[in-house]
Design an enzyme around this catalytic site. Structure first.
Site, PDB file in Angstrom:
ATOM      1  N   ASP A  55      -6.449  -9.679  11.733  1.00  0.00           N
ATOM      2  CA  ASP A  55      -6.599  -8.307  12.195  1.00  0.00           C
ATOM      3  C   ASP A  55      -5.786  -8.166  13.481  1.00  0.00           C
ATOM      4  O   ASP A  55      -6.248  -8.520  14.570  1.00  0.00           O
ATOM      5  CB  ASP A  55      -8.072  -7.977  12.440  1.00  0.00           C
ATOM      6  CG  ASP A  55      -8.309  -6.498  12.686  1.00  0.00           C
ATOM      7  OD1 ASP A  55      -7.420  -5.848  13.278  1.00  0.00           O
ATOM      8  OD2 ASP A  55      -9.383  -5.991  12.310  1.00  0.00           O
ATOM      9  N   ASN A  88       0.847  -1.198   0.000  1.00  0.00           N
ATOM     10  CA  ASN A  88       0.000   0.000   0.000  1.00  0.00           C
ATOM     11  C   ASN A  88       0.878   1.242   0.000  1.00  0.00           C
ATOM     12  O   ASN A  88       2.105   1.148  -0.111  1.00  0.00           O
ATOM     13  CB  ASN A  88      -0.948  -0.025   1.213  1.00  0.00           C
ATOM     14  CG  ASN A  88      -0.199  -0.194   2.513  1.00  0.00           C
ATOM     15  OD1 ASN A  88       0.602   0.648   2.905  1.00  0.00           O
ATOM     16  ND2 ASN A  88      -0.444  -1.317   3.188  1.00  0.00           N
TER      17      ASN A  88
END
Length: 404
Positions: A309, A213
């Site tokens: 997560d 990213n």
């Protein structure tokens, strides 16, 4: 009124060669009146704007210009200026001295002393608007900020060259405020163990390619620098960023989300504060190819699976830790931020809209809203990531203090 934080402090004022050098006279005068001991160092170019005698009169100390000057009355040898200083301030800081400091060039007394000092550094740039916005200057300032320097941003206005824009030396009051803030900063996190994550994870497709990213890691590194400044013991779990590691951190290098998860979980029980500033990839390729994929077809389909997560897992495991998360959003910022804060059992959520100018990835600035677990929020205007790091840890300290 005298500021307690300035009294009896040895402050070195470095003045480089710009028209704004005359404003350094007021800075020196104000520091002396506040009870500081002031040592002025001028570059040769600075003497063309303001003479050494002016600064000597204001500081009541001999002024150093040449590398081989020997001051006659100062009780600490000039070669020890770097070690004796409580704080170093560059005002004005020209593009030239900023570039030298970033690159480690030491070709006069000022640049040599800057490299030798371990004192906190306050830099107040001043230059032509086009020079200040030049990519090289922006990059140099960004690197110095990452290394821990406090940058007092120049102001917008009419410049000596006749143009108008950002580049005018900050008012003396603002420079003094920055100096006072640095000198009065307490080690309010001494004894606290802080874990910070930074950068964007890389999820391998094959030995050559990966998914990632836009995260630069700048926010995480600014947070690590601030926690160190406050006296904390800092572990920085970071992906490759190209940034200089803050001196004094325990650096743990990782690449993938799973590697980051393992590094964080191994240390979680031993820390007091966790700040998850890293941008962890939500998905990874189901299969990592052992050999480089060859370009054989017009289309390539990758099957992705969800990454763990990490932040939510920490929220489930935490007992005494203060847990801070980040949310980069493009819409419905408050809705998503509050949902993540509650669902992941966080103490603070720092959320930003990455579509706003100055708030996106790779910038040295940010615009955020900070939410706490009581649902209260604080909207912050555009500020440097270093300043934002201070604001975040101010809130962390409030939480820690309330638990005592």
């Amino acid at each position: 009124m005298m500021k307690q934080s300035l009294q009896d402090k040895l402050i070195v004022v470095g003045v480089s060669g710009g028209i704004a050098a005359y404003k350094a006279c007021e800075l020196v005068s104000r520091l002396v009146k506040a009870g500081s001991r002031v040592q002025v160092i001028l570059t040769e170019s600075a003497t063309k704007f303001v003479g050494p005698l002016t600064f000597q009169t204001l500081s009541q100390q001999p002024v150093i210009v040449d590398m081989f000057d020997e001051p006659k009355q100062w009780n600490v040898a000039h070669v020890s200026v770097a070690e004796a200083a409580d704080l170093f301030v560059l005002a004005p800081a020209t593009a030239n001295i900023i570039g030298k400091l970033r690159s480690g060039i030491a070709d006069d007394f000022l640049s040599t002393t800057l490299l030798a000092t371990k004192a906190p550094l306050v830099i107040a740039p001043a230059m032509n608007v086009n020079m200040y916005s030049h990519p090289a200057v922006e990059e140099n300032i960004g690197v110095l900020r990452q290394r821990g320097a406090i940058i007092v941003e120049p102001e917008v206005g009419r410049l000596a060259c006749g143009t108008s824009g950002k580049g005018r030396l900050a008012e003396v009051e603002r420079i003094l405020a920055a100096i006072e803030e640095v000198l009065s900063a307490s080690k309010d996190m001494a004894g606290q163990r802080v874990l910070i994550t930074a950068g964007g994870t890389r999820e391998a497709i094959d030995p050559v390619r990966y998914i990632t990213n836009r995260s630069s890691g700048k926010m995480g590194y600014a947070l690590a620098q601030e926690a160190l400044r406050r006296g904390a013991q800092v572990t920085l779990v970071t992906t490759p960023t190209g940034l200089d590691l803050p001196a004094g951190v325990e650096a743990v290098m990782v690449e993938s989300a799973e590697e980051m998860r393992q590094a964080v979980l191994e240390r979680f029980e031993r820390v007091d504060v966790v700040v998850k500033a890293a941008a962890v990839a939500d998905y990874r390729p189901l299969m990592q190819q052992e050999q480089k994929l060859k370009k054989k077809t017009d289309h390539l389909l990758l099957e992705l699976v969800k990454n763990p997560d990490i932040l939510a897992e920490l929220g489930q495991k935490k007992n005494r830790q203060v847990l801070v998360g980040f949310a980069a959003e493009t819409n419905d910022l408050e809705t998503y931020a509050l949902d993540k804060l509650r669902r992941k059992n966080l103490d603070l959520m720092v959320a930003n809209d990455v579509t706003q100018p100055g708030a996106g990835f790779g910038k040295d600035t940010n615009i955020v809203t900070i939410f706490n677990r009581q649902g209260e929020k604080e909207q912050l205007d555009l500020m440097s990531k270093a300043e934002l790091a201070r604001r975040i840890f101010d809130k962390v300290i409030e939480i820690l203090s309330a638990r005592v």
